[in-house]
Design an enzyme around this catalytic site. Structure first.
Site, PDB file in Angstrom:
ATOM      1  CG  ASP A  59      20.109 108.881  58.608  1.00  0.00           C
ATOM      2  OD1 ASP A  59      20.724 109.713  59.474  1.00  0.00           O
ATOM      3  OD2 ASP A  59      19.056 108.392  58.768  1.00  0.00           O
TER       4      ASP A  59
ATOM      5  CG  ASP B  64      20.263 106.426  62.759  1.00  0.00           C
ATOM      6  OD1 ASP B  64      19.510 106.208  61.590  1.00  0.00           O
ATOM      7  OD2 ASP B  64      19.880 105.745  63.569  1.00  0.00           O
TER       8      ASP B  64
ATOM      9  NE  ARG C 269      16.979 114.741  59.957  1.00  0.00           N
ATOM     10  CZ  ARG C 269      16.308 113.754  59.176  1.00  0.00           C
ATOM     11  NH1 ARG C 269      16.989 112.656  59.170  1.00  0.00           N
ATOM     12  NH2 ARG C 269      15.479 114.077  58.292  1.00  0.00           N
TER      13      ARG C 269
END
Length: 137
Positions: free
Chosen positions: A91, A122, A82
């Site tokens: 995150d 991430d 993402r």
């Protein structure tokens, strides 16, 4: 939803009487929590002008494997990476969850990319829903 994110208001409105709905709530320490709402009157402009639950009625989510989390993004890639807005709120939140909690991205198909460079912090999503397709990873 904000900016070019898929509009979620009608979806939430249709689900709110049948399901428990939680929306993002930013904290002063740059962390994110999921707070329950029962109607849109419980929201006010919060962090970055995004509607958030008012402070007096906070019921925070304790996610488990029966929870279904939907996250926005500026873009997603074919691995489930993402691209957010660069502050790391999602995150940090997602990395605190058990691997059993399903997390899905929501975006328009034009926001799907082949590859987005990522870092070890991430968080990946388990799948992505667009107006044209559903991808599961």
């Amino acid at each position: 939803s904000i900016g070019n994110e898929p509009k979620t208001r009608d979806f939430i409105k249709n689900c709110i009487l049948k399901k428990q709905i939680y929306v993002p709530k930013c904290n002063n320490n740059k962390s994110l929590e999921a707070a329950r709402i029962t109607n849109f009157d419980e929201l006010k402009a919060g962090c970055y002008g995004i509607p958030e639950p008012v402070e007096t009625k906070i019921d925070f989510l304790q996610p488990d494997d029966s929870t279904f989390i939907v996250v926005p993004g500026l873009a997603f890639d074919m691995r489930g990476i993402r691209l957010g807005r660069g502050k790391g709120y999602y995150d940090r939140y997602l990395n605190r969850l058990s691997n059993n909690v399903p997390v899905w991205g929501l975006c328009y198909d034009f926001q799907m990319l082949e590859f987005i460079p990522d870092n070890k912090w991430d968080a990946k999503v388990n799948g992505i829903i667009t107006e044209k397709r559903v991808l599961r990873f």
